[in-house]
Design a protein around this motif. Structure first.
Motif, short mmCIF file in Angstrom:
data_model
loop_
_atom_site.label_atom_id
_atom_site.label_comp_id
_atom_site.label_asym_id
_atom_site.label_seq_id
_atom_site.Cartn_x
_atom_site.Cartn_y
_atom_site.Cartn_z
N GLN A 2 0.83 -1.21 0.00
CA GLN A 2 0.00 0.00 0.00
C GLN A 2 0.86 1.26 0.00
OE1 GLN A 2 -2.29 -1.23 3.50
NE2 GLN A 2 -4.15 -1.05 2.30
N VAL A 3 1.90 1.26 0.81
CA VAL A 3 2.78 2.43 0.89
C VAL A 3 3.45 2.70 -0.46
CG1 VAL A 3 4.87 3.38 1.92
CG2 VAL A 3 3.18 2.25 3.37
N GLN A 4 4.02 1.66 -1.04
CA GLN A 4 4.75 1.87 -2.28
C GLN A 4 3.82 2.22 -3.43
OE1 GLN A 4 7.71 2.47 -2.28
NE2 GLN A 4 8.41 2.36 -4.41
N SER A 5 2.64 1.64 -3.46
CA SER A 5 1.66 2.00 -4.50
C SER A 5 1.24 3.45 -4.35
CB SER A 5 0.43 1.08 -4.39
OG SER A 5 0.78 -0.26 -4.63
N ALA A 6 1.01 3.88 -3.11
CA ALA A 6 0.64 5.27 -2.87
C ALA A 6 1.76 6.21 -3.30
CB ALA A 6 0.32 5.48 -1.39
N ARG A 7 3.00 5.83 -3.00
CA ARG A 7 4.14 6.68 -3.37
C ARG A 7 4.22 6.87 -4.89
NH1 ARG A 7 7.52 4.80 -0.29
NH2 ARG A 7 7.62 6.61 1.09
N LEU A 8 4.09 5.79 -5.62
CA LEU A 8 4.16 5.89 -7.07
C LEU A 8 3.02 6.75 -7.62
CD1 LEU A 8 5.13 2.20 -7.93
CD2 LEU A 8 6.61 4.22 -8.04
N MET A 9 1.85 6.63 -7.04
CA MET A 9 0.72 7.41 -7.52
C MET A 9 0.90 8.90 -7.20
SD MET A 9 -3.30 6.43 -7.23
CE MET A 9 -3.05 5.01 -8.31
N VAL A 10 1.41 9.20 -6.01
CA VAL A 10 1.64 10.61 -5.64
C VAL A 10 2.70 11.23 -6.55
CG1 VAL A 10 2.52 12.14 -3.83
CG2 VAL A 10 0.91 10.32 -3.24
N TYR A 11 3.80 10.54 -6.74
CA TYR A 11 4.86 11.09 -7.59
C TYR A 11 4.42 11.18 -9.05
CZ TYR A 11 8.09 10.40 -3.64
OH TYR A 11 8.72 10.44 -2.42
N SER A 53 -4.78 8.40 0.84
CA SER A 53 -5.45 8.64 2.12
C SER A 53 -6.06 7.36 2.67
CB SER A 53 -6.53 9.73 1.96
OG SER A 53 -7.53 9.35 1.05
N GLU A 54 -6.60 6.52 1.79
CA GLU A 54 -7.14 5.25 2.27
C GLU A 54 -6.03 4.29 2.67
OE1 GLU A 54 -9.96 4.11 -0.76
OE2 GLU A 54 -11.15 5.93 -0.39
N ALA A 55 -4.90 4.37 2.00
CA ALA A 55 -3.73 3.59 2.42
C ALA A 55 -3.26 4.03 3.79
CB ALA A 55 -2.61 3.73 1.39
N ALA A 56 -3.28 5.34 4.04
CA ALA A 56 -2.87 5.86 5.34
C ALA A 56 -3.76 5.33 6.45
CB ALA A 56 -2.88 7.39 5.33
N ALA A 57 -5.06 5.38 6.23
CA ALA A 57 -5.99 4.88 7.24
C ALA A 57 -5.81 3.38 7.48
CB ALA A 57 -7.43 5.19 6.82
N ALA A 58 -5.65 2.62 6.41
CA ALA A 58 -5.49 1.17 6.55
C ALA A 58 -4.17 0.83 7.24
CB ALA A 58 -5.55 0.52 5.17
N CYS A 59 -3.10 1.53 6.87
CA CYS A 59 -1.79 1.23 7.48
C CYS A 59 -1.76 1.65 8.95
CB CYS A 59 -0.68 1.94 6.71
SG CYS A 59 -0.35 1.21 5.08
N ARG A 88 -5.21 8.71 14.55
CA ARG A 88 -6.12 9.86 14.67
C ARG A 88 -5.92 10.86 13.54
NH1 ARG A 88 -4.77 12.86 18.40
NH2 ARG A 88 -3.04 11.78 19.42
N ASP A 89 -4.71 10.97 13.01
CA ASP A 89 -4.44 11.94 11.94
C ASP A 89 -4.92 11.44 10.57
OD1 ASP A 89 -3.35 13.94 13.47
OD2 ASP A 89 -1.26 13.37 13.10
N ALA A 90 -4.91 10.14 10.37
CA ALA A 90 -5.18 9.59 9.04
C ALA A 90 -6.57 9.94 8.48
CB ALA A 90 -4.98 8.07 9.04
#
Length: 387
Positions: free
Chosen positions: A293-302, A326-332, A356-358
């Motif tokens: 999830q983290v790496q997929s999110a990173r590639l999408m953001v960049y 954002s959904e990856a953040a909540a899940a992680c 709480r921040d996610a």
């Protein structure tokens, strides 16, 4: 296809990490718990030039590329997401003034905004209008050489420090469709009739204020009209929100990465039944999912950031990055709490704060449901493609 950062971007990221490790991580837990304003951290960000991220170099800013822009929010959010919020609204407002302001407005505000001598935010949301910005009720009527603003805004980041504060108003409340009668006015601090009423209590996103503000016969000069032409406010704001969604997506990426880092570290330290819990298959599966999830999110953001750097309109890309990250953040964050077991629920561990921040990342800069509608419209209209 190059998925690597440039040497300059890596050096920039390393400088950001050193700053976060030295000045943010050591105080984040204590200051977040007491909702203390991070004055000292803000001072360092000023010295680093981070308030000038979206200010062109000709006005003293960094004029940063969008990938570097994303790196700032990712790295700072890994340490404490609330600090990233201080820069987020400021950077969006600077972008609006740089892109849409008159020459006089750029000269007046951008040099001081670049150094942090002035700070800013943006006032869009109202008690009865969040996602539906065309439903705002704040009006500004023309009175000679002035506008007189009346209305109320809420959830405004940096409200106590903003000078100027761009405010979305209706200069023609009778316009149809409504967006044709909407404008942005730059309201300077201390203007009579402009009052910060209160700081709103929040689940997370501590460290920066989120305020309710009131405009009561607040008189500003006609020169405060962003761009100098009425009726362009909605278009100006929407263009800026593409940048804002990359910012929020990068913050979410930072939360997701921090949650994964904490879970991996704890799994390597905690023992149960005579073994480190990282040796248990159930924990390994959870860590693997988090890493994907983290790496997929990173590639999408960049990807979204690099498309913006290419000068493209990125409502599709930014919407995808924001919703996914954002959904990856909540899940992680939830998975990290589960890896920590009972300790994940304790304020003595950072994962509780990440949890709480996610959720705010799924709400801010347009809810994820709205992002999906934006994405679908882009795809079905042929204005956006994938593959």
């Amino acid at each position: 296809m190059d998925f690597e950062l440039t040497d300059e971007q890596r050096q920039f990221r390393d400088a950001l990490r050193a700053f976060v490790d030295k000045e943010i991580r050591p105080v984040a837990r204590e200051w977040e718990a007491t909702d203390r304003y991070p004055t000292e951290i803000v001072a360092t960000m000023r010295r680093m030039g981070l308030f000038g991220l979206t200010v062109p170099e000709e006005y003293g800013g960094l004029g940063a590329d969008m990938v570097s822009f994303a790196l700032v929010f990712e790295e700072i959010a890994k340490g404490w997401m609330g600090i990233a919020g201080i820069l987020g609204s400021h950077s969006l407002s600077c972008w609006l003034i740089a892109r849409h302001g008159t020459d006089a407005q750029r000269r007046r505000y951008l040099p001081d905004l670049a150094t942090g001598a002035r700070r800013t935010g943006i006032a869009l949301t109202e008690p009865d209008a969040g996602t539906d910005l065309q439903g705002i009720r704040t009006v500004a009527r023309r009175d000679g050489d002035d506008y007189v603003i009346s209305g109320r805004k809420t959830w405004i980041t940096n409200a106590r420090h903003a000078d100027p504060l761009p405010v979305l108003v209706k200069t023609d409340p009778a316009a149809s469709p409504a967006h044709r009668g909407m404008s942005v006015l730059l309201v300077e601090a201390g203007t009579p009739g402009f009052e910060v009423l209160r700081d709103l209590p929040k689940l997370g996103y501590k460290g920066t204020e989120s305020c309710e503000i009131l405009f009561e016969d607040c008189r500003v000069p006609a020169s405060a009209l962003l761009g100098g032409v009425e009726g362009r406010g909605m278009q100006q704001v929407l263009s800026g929100l593409e940048t804002g969604r990359i910012n929020v997506a990068a913050r979410a990426l930072g939360i997701a990465q921090a949650a994964y880092d904490e879970a991996l570290r704890y799994a390597g330290q905690r023992k149960a039944f005579g073994s480190q819990i990282s040796e248990f298959q159930a924990i390994q599966l959870r860590l693997a999912d988090m890493a994907m999830q983290v790496q997929s999110a990173r590639l999408m953001v960049y990807w979204a950031a690099s498309r913006a750097d290419a000068g493209r309109r990125v409502d599709l890309e930014a919407g995808m990055a924001k919703a996914f990250a954002s959904e990856a953040a909540a899940a992680c964050a939830l998975s990290a709490m589960q890896v920590h077991g009972g300790y994940g629920y304790s304020k003595e561990f950072d994962v509780e704060r990440l949890y709480r921040d996610a959720p705010l990342m799924m709400i801010g800069e347009g809810t994820n449901d709205i992002q999906r509608i934006v994405i679908a419209k882009a795809l079905t209209s042929g204005k956006g493609t994938i593959g």
